[in-house]
Design an enzyme around this catalytic site. Structure first.
Site, PDB file in Angstrom:
ATOM      1  N   HIS A  56      73.663 148.393 116.130  1.00  0.00           N
ATOM      2  CA  HIS A  56      72.636 147.905 115.219  1.00  0.00           C
ATOM      3  C   HIS A  56      73.207 147.067 114.080  1.00  0.00           C
ATOM      4  O   HIS A  56      72.464 146.632 113.205  1.00  0.00           O
ATOM      5  CB  HIS A  56      71.843 149.089 114.669  1.00  0.00           C
ATOM      6  CG  HIS A  56      71.049 149.793 115.723  1.00  0.00           C
ATOM      7  ND1 HIS A  56      70.442 151.013 115.509  1.00  0.00           N
ATOM      8  CD2 HIS A  56      70.764 149.458 117.007  1.00  0.00           C
ATOM      9  CE1 HIS A  56      69.822 151.388 116.618  1.00  0.00           C
ATOM     10  NE2 HIS A  56      70.011 150.458 117.538  1.00  0.00           N
TER      11      HIS A  56
ATOM     12  N   HIS B 249      72.240 147.804 127.874  1.00  0.00           N
ATOM     13  CA  HIS B 249      71.244 148.472 128.693  1.00  0.00           C
ATOM     14  C   HIS B 249      71.634 148.495 130.163  1.00  0.00           C
ATOM     15  O   HIS B 249      71.094 149.290 130.929  1.00  0.00           O
ATOM     16  CB  HIS B 249      69.878 147.818 128.490  1.00  0.00           C
ATOM     17  CG  HIS B 249      69.239 148.225 127.201  1.00  0.00           C
ATOM     18  ND1 HIS B 249      67.960 148.748 127.128  1.00  0.00           N
ATOM     19  CD2 HIS B 249      69.707 148.235 125.929  1.00  0.00           C
ATOM     20  CE1 HIS B 249      67.675 149.031 125.868  1.00  0.00           C
ATOM     21  NE2 HIS B 249      68.721 148.728 125.120  1.00  0.00           N
TER      22      HIS B 249
END
Length: 726
Positions: free
Chosen positions: A264, A96
């Site tokens: 993921h 992020h």
């Protein structure tokens, strides 16, 4: 509230300073120059002679990595790790930080450690990255100035993947931290988090119409909404958003699938609670929270009660291991739309085998359903994404290699050329997105430079042609991601050679002549150096014509890139839509021309005075696009005089509108039109700050200062991309 406590003294009324941005509040349409002083040295606590590269190179990088490994495999009482590992936490924090990068203007990304400040530290998508940074604080404290926050966060994410079992591609240090918010970066005009996407699309049904230069689909997101477009599940529509968003980060379809699946493969989403009960974000939280946001009052507030995205669950059976389980689960099972405990939309498998369920992150005796986001389901339902995903499923080694390279690109894309990278883990391979440039091995003496100047000035090319070519080559530099600039001479390659703003016909003429000169040299000098030297020689000549004998510095050593070394597609975003320095505007835009000038100046790393002196000098040098005369406030065009400022500030003239973005400068006494101008010209007389600079350069005793300051600013632009000598 009592009389004593109810009245706030002086300007602190209302709980915060009413002086904050007060000029903007009173005069919202005034030109805001703050972006040009965004990182003023007064905000930097480091010593003036602090050399981060030197400090980093003295670092025992392996010792830092070992400390990170120990931290990753621990669990802190105040913020327990999932499955006894912070792998997911540090990957997400790094992701992020890097994921705010956008290729349109090169802003965002990990290069400055800007996640520590608003607005990014409080974006809804960045919930609990504050915990990741706080977990890293003991390591940052230990190694201090030798490693920046930007480098430490990206290194932590990379080491986390290594601990999971991935063979990473490498790591390069060199990210220099900033010390206050980059509040002037445009992240969208919405005034609420996660506002409907229609706010930033010209046509909400055409997902390619996302407003430039934005990449994320909603205010406060890094990429796309994990629940679907505007929170409405529709994997095929989400795939459209993914394709646009990742493209605007410089990623192709294969890299997009690899990053989504690889991201993921480890960790989990957290949504085991009620989002509406979360406390204020980092920037809004009260002092007792000490820079931590989103306090959860439910249960322990962490561990099994952790709230982040609102989705809940792991993607894979073993979320702390790098493996191919993501694709196995995605393609083996059918997935049904469900709700998380927090009420978020997510997908869960039907009829899944018990052994394929991950164990609970904090209770090894319980197994939980895995889950998928709308973006994950897009990899299964979108035909192009599915084809790539199936190839990865069948070839795990290929998937691991593509992901490792994509992760490296994601976390290093905003660092510029490889010459800026620091440390022993920098890969030897040159990657096209790093804009490689062949090195040169010649040295030029002052006598040889003077001889080249004479050849260039006597080549038949005008001073304006030489200056404009040098400027157009150098103006592509972006301090946001250290790309572009004169080094490499990519102005002679596609797509730059065909840009309207580069006047292709004039450019081709100049390049032919420079190649002729190069061919006749005993010592072959690069076209890149000849381009810059031609402009430099012409500026020097113009200064002498103004009566100022000054040597314009020239630093040789630029190489000539080839077309094969040029990522032409990514350079399309560099094409100028305007250039206030050359008084050119391609089309009509919502923003004013002077605002576009500020944007260009900030990307070039210029201060407001440097921008001012460059515009004034470029005007009198006659460098306007296509020879236009707007702003050429002089009767001796081509001479580096301060006439632009003298005549702009002279009250014997009146200024009258004469059409869209066009004005006449009229002699008050005779009523005769003397000159014409654009908004970019007149803003230097109308804006109070810019006028104060213009008046300095208009003074009779500052004619020589004007020339010296112009030369310094010109040289700064020409050398902006010379990282090999910085």
């Amino acid at each position: 509230m009592t009389e004593a406590t109810g009245k706030c003294p002086f300007h602190q009324q209302g709980g915060h300073s009413s002086a904050t941005d007060s000029n903007t509040n009173w005069w919202p349409n005034a030109l805001n120059l703050d972006i040009l002083s965004q990182h003023d040295k007064k905000t930097n606590p480091m010593d003036p002679d602090f050399d981060y590269a030197k400090a980093f190179n003295s670092l025992d990088l392996e010792a830092v990595k070992q400390d990170l490994r120990e931290l990753i495999n621990s669990s802190q009482d105040w913020w327990p790790s999932d499955w006894g590992s912070y792998i997911g936490m540090f990957v997400r924090t790094a992701w992020h930080l890097a994921g705010s990068y956008r290729k349109q203007d090169g802003r965002g990304g990990a290069n400055t450690g800007n996640q520590r400040f608003a607005p990014l530290n409080s974006w809804p998508d960045n919930v609990n990255t504050d915990k990741g940074r706080r977990l890293l604080w003991p390591i940052k404290r230990k190694y201090g100035n030798k490693i920046s926050w930007g480098d430490l966060i990206i290194l932590a994410g990379t080491v986390a993947y290594e601990e999971a079992g991935l063979k990473t591609f490498g790591f390069g240090g060199g990210r220099k931290d900033i010390w206050h918010p980059e509040k002037d970066i445009y992240w969208g005009e919405e005034r609420e988090w996660l506002a409907p996407t229609e706010n930033r699309y010209e046509n909400d049904q055409d997902r390619k119409s996302l407003e430039n230069p934005l990449a994320a689909v909603q205010m406060g997101l890094i990429y796309v909404n994990p629940e679907g477009v505007d929170g409405k599940p529709d994997p095929l529509r989400t795939a459209q958003d993914m394709r646009v968003t990742f493209d605007r980060m410089g990623m192709n379809d294969e890299e997009t699938v690899a990053l989504t699946a690889g991201g993921h493969t480890i960790g989990k989403a957290h949504g085991n609670g009620k989002a509406e009960l979360l406390g204020a974000d980092v920037e809004s939280a009260d002092v007792e929270f000490q820079g931590l946001g989103w306090h959860n009052p439910e249960g322990t507030g962490n561990a099994g009660n952790t709230m982040v995205s609102g989705l809940e669950g792991a993607w894979t059976t073993h979320p702390t291991k790098w493996d191919n389980e993501y694709f196995y689960l995605l393609f083996t099972y059918d997935w049904a739309l469900t709700k998380s405990p927090a009420g978020a939309n997510q997908w869960e498998p039907t009829n899944i085998k018990e052994e394929d369920k991950p164990v609970d992150a904090h209770n090894p005796n319980v197994r939980r359903n895995p889950m998928m986001t709308d973006a994950d389901m897009a990899l299964k339902m979108d035909p192009e994404y599915r084809e790539i995903a199936e190839r990865f499923y069948k070839d795990p080694e290929y998937f691991a290699e593509v992901f490792a390279r994509a992760w490296y690109k994601l976390t290093h894309r905003d660092m510029g050329p490889k010459s800026r990278y620091l440390g022993v883990d920098v890969p030897n391979e040159d990657l096209i997105w790093q804009d490689p440039i062949p090195s040169v091995n010649y040295v030029l003496s002052e006598a040889e430079i003077d001889e080249l100047k004479a050849k260039l000035l006597n080549s038949g090319l005008t001073s304006g042609e030489l200056i404009n070519t040098a400027w157009d080559s150098a103006r592509t530099f972006r301090g946001s991601d250290y790309r572009g600039g004169a080094n490499g001479a990519r102005i002679r390659l596609a797509p730059q050679k065909d840009w309207v703003g580069n006047e292709p016909e004039r450019l081709a003429k100049v390049l032919v002549k420079l190649e002729e000169i190069q061919a006749g040299l005993e010592k072959k000098v690069s076209i890149a150096d000849l381009i810059v030297l031609g402009g430099t020689a012409a500026v020097e000549k113009a200064a002498q014509a103004a009566g100022v004998d000054i040597k314009v510095p020239f630093l040789p050593g630029r190489g000539d890139a080839t077309q094969e070394q040029t990522d032409a597609y990514s350079f399309e975003d560099f094409e100028p839509k305007a250039d206030g320095f050359r008084n050119w505007l391609k089309d009509d835009y919502v923003v004013q021309p002077e605002e576009m000038l500020l944007d260009r100046a900030q990307l070039l790393g210029l201060t407001a005075p440097e921008m001012t002196v460059l515009v004034g000098g470029m005007r009198v040098l006659g460098t306007n696009y296509a020879g236009a005369k707007e702003g050429v406030f002089t009767d001796q065009e081509g001479v580096l005089s301060n006439d632009f400022f003298v005549n702009l500030t002279d009250m014997k003239y009146n200024w009258k509108p004469a059409g869209k973005n066009r004005y006449q400068i009229v002699d008050r006494a005779t009523g005769a039109a003397k000159w014409t101008a654009t908004r970019v010209d007149l803003v230097f007389g109308s804006n109070s700050i810019l006028r104060s600079y213009a008046e300095v350069y208009a003074q009779d005793d500052n004619k020589e200062k004007f020339v010296k300051d112009f030369v310094a600013a010109w040289t700064k632009v020409m050398n902006a991309d010379r990282f090999d000598v910085k």
